[in-house]
Design a protein around this motif. Structure first.
Motif, PDB file in Angstrom:
ATOM      1  N   MET A  44       0.742  -1.100   0.042  1.00 11.05           N
ATOM      2  CA  MET A  44       0.092  -0.091   0.095  1.00 11.05           C
ATOM      3  C   MET A  44       0.865   1.313   0.006  1.00 11.05           C
ATOM      4  SD  MET A  44      -3.254  -1.074  -0.238  1.00 11.05           S
ATOM      5  CE  MET A  44      -3.948  -2.644   0.145  1.00 11.05           C
ATOM      6  N   PRO A  45       0.466   2.470  -0.392  1.00 13.65           N
ATOM      7  CA  PRO A  45       1.160   3.690  -0.315  1.00 13.65           C
ATOM      8  C   PRO A  45       1.190   3.953   1.274  1.00 13.65           C
ATOM      9  CG  PRO A  45      -1.260   4.123  -1.167  1.00 13.65           C
ATOM     10  CD  PRO A  45      -1.001   2.671  -1.088  1.00 13.65           C
ATOM     11  N   SER A  46       2.154   4.857   1.478  1.00 20.60           N
ATOM     12  CA  SER A  46       2.472   5.197   2.872  1.00 20.60           C
ATOM     13  C   SER A  46       1.417   6.286   3.432  1.00 20.60           C
ATOM     14  CB  SER A  46       4.015   5.719   3.045  1.00 20.60           C
ATOM     15  OG  SER A  46       4.253   7.004   2.161  1.00 20.60           O
ATOM     16  N   GLU A  47       0.782   6.882   2.176  1.00 22.70           N
ATOM     17  CA  GLU A  47      -0.405   7.766   2.668  1.00 22.70           C
ATOM     18  C   GLU A  47      -1.562   7.334   1.638  1.00 22.70           C
ATOM     19  OE1 GLU A  47       0.639  11.952   2.616  1.00 22.70           O
ATOM     20  OE2 GLU A  47       2.055  11.597   4.175  1.00 22.70           O
ATOM     21  N   GLY A  48      -2.710   7.438   2.168  1.00 25.91           N
ATOM     22  CA  GLY A  48      -3.914   6.959   1.506  1.00 25.91           C
ATOM     23  C   GLY A  48      -5.004   6.643   2.250  1.00 25.91           C
ATOM     24  N   LYS A  49      -6.135   6.421   1.549  1.00 21.88           N
ATOM     25  CA  LYS A  49      -7.297   5.952   2.064  1.00 21.88           C
ATOM     26  C   LYS A  49      -7.531   4.330   1.890  1.00 21.88           C
ATOM     27  CE  LYS A  49     -11.950   7.594   1.409  1.00 21.88           C
ATOM     28  NZ  LYS A  49     -12.732   8.291   0.133  1.00 21.88           N
ATOM     29  N   ILE A  50      -7.713   3.615   2.708  1.00 16.84           N
ATOM     30  CA  ILE A  50      -7.793   2.136   2.777  1.00 16.84           C
ATOM     31  C   ILE A  50      -9.287   1.832   3.359  1.00 16.84           C
ATOM     32  CG2 ILE A  50      -6.959  -0.301   3.221  1.00 16.84           C
ATOM     33  CD1 ILE A  50      -4.948   1.848   1.612  1.00 16.84           C
ATOM     34  N   LEU A  51      -9.895   0.959   2.637  1.00 19.31           N
ATOM     35  CA  LEU A  51     -11.189   0.068   3.139  1.00 19.31           C
ATOM     36  C   LEU A  51     -10.914  -1.167   3.119  1.00 19.31           C
ATOM     37  CD1 LEU A  51     -14.191   0.878   3.504  1.00 19.31           C
ATOM     38  CD2 LEU A  51     -14.540   0.014   0.916  1.00 19.31           C
ATOM     39  N   GLU A  52     -11.014  -1.401   4.659  1.00 22.14           N
ATOM     40  CA  GLU A  52     -11.183  -2.906   4.902  1.00 22.14           C
ATOM     41  C   GLU A  52     -12.488  -3.361   4.913  1.00 22.14           C
ATOM     42  OE1 GLU A  52      -9.950  -3.830   8.968  1.00 22.14           O
ATOM     43  OE2 GLU A  52      -9.435  -5.961   8.350  1.00 22.14           O
ATOM     44  N   ILE A  53     -12.746  -4.508   4.518  1.00 21.32           N
ATOM     45  CA  ILE A  53     -14.093  -5.221   4.569  1.00 21.32           C
ATOM     46  C   ILE A  53     -13.857  -6.691   5.352  1.00 21.32           C
ATOM     47  CG2 ILE A  53     -14.871  -3.794   2.326  1.00 21.32           C
ATOM     48  CD1 ILE A  53     -14.548  -7.558   2.320  1.00 21.32           C
ATOM     49  N   GLY A  54     -15.071  -6.859   6.056  1.00 22.59           N
ATOM     50  CA  GLY A  54     -15.190  -7.923   6.558  1.00 22.59           C
ATOM     51  C   GLY A  54     -14.138  -8.118   7.734  1.00 22.59           C
ATOM     52  N   GLY A  55     -14.083  -6.918   8.461  1.00 17.96           N
ATOM     53  CA  GLY A  55     -13.178  -6.792   9.364  1.00 17.96           C
ATOM     54  C   GLY A  55     -12.956  -7.740  10.635  1.00 17.96           C
ATOM     55  N   GLY A  56     -14.054  -8.385  10.905  1.00 18.09           N
ATOM     56  CA  GLY A  56     -14.317  -9.497  11.921  1.00 18.09           C
ATOM     57  C   GLY A  56     -14.000  -8.799  13.517  1.00 18.09           C
ATOM     58  N   LEU A 122      -8.096  -1.588  -1.094  1.00 25.84           N
ATOM     59  CA  LEU A 122      -9.278  -2.345  -0.412  1.00 25.84           C
ATOM     60  C   LEU A 122      -8.539  -3.647   0.155  1.00 25.84           C
ATOM     61  CD1 LEU A 122     -12.307  -2.791  -0.332  1.00 25.84           C
ATOM     62  CD2 LEU A 122     -12.316  -3.747  -2.789  1.00 25.84           C
ATOM     63  N   VAL A 123      -9.053  -3.977   1.162  1.00 29.76           N
ATOM     64  CA  VAL A 123      -8.410  -5.140   1.958  1.00 29.76           C
ATOM     65  C   VAL A 123      -9.314  -6.191   2.303  1.00 29.76           C
ATOM     66  CG1 VAL A 123      -7.086  -5.727   4.025  1.00 29.76           C
ATOM     67  CG2 VAL A 123      -6.142  -3.831   2.613  1.00 29.76           C
ATOM     68  N   SER A 124      -9.180  -7.379   2.157  1.00 33.62           N
ATOM     69  CA  SER A 124     -10.140  -8.430   2.427  1.00 33.62           C
ATOM     70  C   SER A 124      -9.116  -9.580   3.036  1.00 33.62           C
ATOM     71  CB  SER A 124     -10.944  -8.932   1.481  1.00 33.62           C
ATOM     72  OG  SER A 124     -11.768  -9.969   1.797  1.00 33.62           O
ATOM     73  N   ILE A 125      -9.281  -9.798   4.568  1.00 31.24           N
ATOM     74  CA  ILE A 125      -8.606 -10.931   4.977  1.00 31.24           C
ATOM     75  C   ILE A 125      -9.283 -12.063   5.607  1.00 31.24           C
ATOM     76  CG2 ILE A 125      -7.121 -11.245   7.331  1.00 31.24           C
ATOM     77  CD1 ILE A 125      -6.349  -8.218   7.033  1.00 31.24           C
ATOM     78  N   ASN A 126      -9.262 -13.063   5.139  1.00 31.30           N
ATOM     79  CA  ASN A 126     -10.142 -14.354   5.561  1.00 31.30           C
ATOM     80  C   ASN A 126     -11.563 -14.373   5.451  1.00 31.30           C
ATOM     81  OD1 ASN A 126      -8.231 -16.235   6.405  1.00 31.30           O
ATOM     82  ND2 ASN A 126      -7.869 -15.035   8.541  1.00 31.30           N
ATOM     83  N   MET A 127     -12.008 -13.995   4.271  1.00 29.62           N
ATOM     84  CA  MET A 127     -13.420 -13.615   3.801  1.00 29.62           C
ATOM     85  C   MET A 127     -13.879 -14.712   2.742  1.00 29.62           C
ATOM     86  SD  MET A 127     -15.964 -11.846   2.105  1.00 29.62           S
ATOM     87  CE  MET A 127     -15.128 -10.773   1.188  1.00 29.62           C
ATOM     88  N   LEU A 128     -13.002 -14.607   1.650  1.00 31.92           N
ATOM     89  CA  LEU A 128     -13.562 -15.327   0.687  1.00 31.92           C
ATOM     90  C   LEU A 128     -13.888 -16.736   0.494  1.00 31.92           C
ATOM     91  CD1 LEU A 128     -11.130 -13.802  -2.114  1.00 31.92           C
ATOM     92  CD2 LEU A 128     -13.333 -13.110  -1.667  1.00 31.92           C
ATOM     93  N   HIS A 129     -13.189 -17.650   1.566  1.00 41.07           N
ATOM     94  CA  HIS A 129     -13.592 -18.755   1.888  1.00 41.07           C
ATOM     95  C   HIS A 129     -14.475 -19.151   2.966  1.00 41.07           C
ATOM     96  CE1 HIS A 129     -10.360 -17.976   4.593  1.00 41.07           C
ATOM     97  NE2 HIS A 129     -10.634 -19.047   5.118  1.00 41.07           N
ATOM     98  N   ILE A 130     -14.848 -18.128   3.597  1.00 41.11           N
ATOM     99  CA  ILE A 130     -15.964 -18.406   4.785  1.00 41.11           C
ATOM    100  C   ILE A 130     -17.233 -17.533   4.165  1.00 41.11           C
ATOM    101  CG2 ILE A 130     -16.116 -18.520   6.983  1.00 41.11           C
ATOM    102  CD1 ILE A 130     -13.337 -18.375   7.515  1.00 41.11           C
ATOM    103  N   ALA A 131     -17.522 -17.558   3.067  1.00 40.63           N
ATOM    104  CA  ALA A 131     -18.688 -16.664   2.655  1.00 40.63           C
ATOM    105  C   ALA A 131     -18.884 -17.599   1.222  1.00 40.63           C
ATOM    106  CB  ALA A 131     -18.286 -15.186   2.592  1.00 40.63           C
ATOM    107  N   PRO A 132     -20.261 -17.457   0.861  1.00 36.39           N
ATOM    108  CA  PRO A 132     -20.664 -17.776  -0.258  1.00 36.39           C
ATOM    109  C   PRO A 132     -19.909 -17.248  -1.686  1.00 36.39           C
ATOM    110  CG  PRO A 132     -22.634 -17.511   0.775  1.00 36.39           C
ATOM    111  CD  PRO A 132     -21.302 -16.830   1.556  1.00 36.39           C
ATOM    112  N   PHE A 133     -19.967 -17.756  -3.050  1.00 36.99           N
ATOM    113  CA  PHE A 133     -18.978 -17.221  -3.808  1.00 36.99           C
ATOM    114  C   PHE A 133     -19.638 -15.838  -4.305  1.00 36.99           C
ATOM    115  CE2 PHE A 133     -17.408 -16.867  -8.312  1.00 36.99           C
ATOM    116  CZ  PHE A 133     -16.211 -16.819  -7.931  1.00 36.99           C
ATOM    117  N   THR A 134     -20.827 -15.419  -3.866  1.00 38.41           N
ATOM    118  CA  THR A 134     -21.319 -14.357  -4.201  1.00 38.41           C
ATOM    119  C   THR A 134     -20.428 -13.042  -3.481  1.00 38.41           C
ATOM    120  OG1 THR A 134     -22.969 -14.705  -2.558  1.00 38.41           O
ATOM    121  CG2 THR A 134     -23.595 -14.977  -4.897  1.00 38.41           C
ATOM    122  N   ALA A 135     -19.802 -13.607  -2.472  1.00 38.86           N
ATOM    123  CA  ALA A 135     -19.068 -12.506  -1.895  1.00 38.86           C
ATOM    124  C   ALA A 135     -17.741 -12.122  -2.460  1.00 38.86           C
ATOM    125  CB  ALA A 135     -18.502 -13.266  -0.490  1.00 38.86           C
TER     126      ALA A 135
END
Ligand SMILES: C[S@@+](CC[C@H](N)C(=O)[O-])C[C@H]1O[C@@H](n2cnc3c(N)ncnc32)[C@H](O)[C@@H]1O
Length: 222
Positions: A44-56, A122-135
């Motif tokens: 990631m850049p050192s400055e910027g705006k990040i969106l984390e989804i499925g933050g748990g 955009l960050v997604s950690i440990n979500m894709l396998h624990i959700a339907p493929f529509t995710a």
């Protein structure tokens, strides 16, 4: 346990989480958060705006935001108990650059953030396998909408390669995921994600091998 409406709660995590008040603690986050943070900081850049989804629980967000004061880290989760945990972690951490929690469900056609300044990551950690493929479909479509040109989509988890599991333990894990919910499962980088990336103007830039047969996969918006 069923709720008042008689519905069983949706399962969202594989492990028992400890709690202190609203704050939840994930054993896997404690194990892998340093390694994940280090790759995120590298890509990631050192400055910027990040969106984390499925933050748990919120632990990854706190851990990364603490190490990256130049990143405005927006985290959240569609699950109310996770959101309460994220809110508690944010309050305790007192970090000016950690924002949330949002309630984005990646399967929605509109995440409610498209109208603002585009995100750098955009960050997604440990979500894709624990959700339907529509995710997965929703995540990549959303990346196409919310990332700036040159922005980064970062995903972390176990993945198979061209139909082949990368370790026997991942094949066992895949079977156990599917036995819990047939819509879940280890996603394939070539057979599942390559076409989603292409469809949404994302180029796969790097695959980083991580401990315990996991990967960080980095896509860049064209
Ligand atoms: C296994 S947990 C991982 C949590 C955290 N990222 C971590 O690694 O500790 C998966 C998370 O994805 C979230 N999730 C599942 N489906 C989702 C969706 N459609 N949109 C956004 N998040 C989703 C769940 O609510 C859950 O918090």
């Amino acid at each position: 346990m069923a709720d008042k409406s008689g519905k069983l709660p949706r399962e969202i995590a594989l492990e028992a989480r400890a709690a202190t008040g609203e704050k939840l603690y994930s054993p896997s986050a404690a194990r892998n958060r340093d390694a994940i943070r280090d790759v995120v900081l590298e890509v990631m850049p050192s400055e910027g705006k990040i969106l984390e989804i499925g933050g748990g629980t919120g632990e990854h967000g706190v851990h990364i935001a603490a190490a990256a004061p130049g990143l405005a880290w927006h985290t959240g989760d569609p699950d109310p108990a996770s959101r309460a945990s994220i809110a508690a972690w944010i309050e305790d951490a007192g970090l000016a650059n950690l924002k949330g929690p949002h309630a984005i469900d990646v399967t929605a056609d509109d995440w409610g953030v498209e109208a603002g300044q585009p995100f750098d990551g955009l960050v997604s950690i440990n979500m894709l396998h624990i959700a339907p493929f529509t995710a997965a479909t929703g995540l990549f479509a959303g990346a196409g909408r919310v990332l700036r040109c040159g922005g980064v989509l970062f995903v972390y988890g176990p993945f198979s390669r061209a139909g082949v599991h990368t370790a026997p333990s991942n094949a066992t894990f895949d079977a156990s995921l599917k036995s819990r919910d047939p819509r879940w499962g280890v996603r394939d980088l070539e057979h599942d994600l390559a076409s989603l990336a292409q469809k949404n103007a994302l180029t796969r830039e790097a695959i980083v091998e991580m401990p315990a047969n996991n990967f960080c996969v980095i896509f860049r918006k064209q």
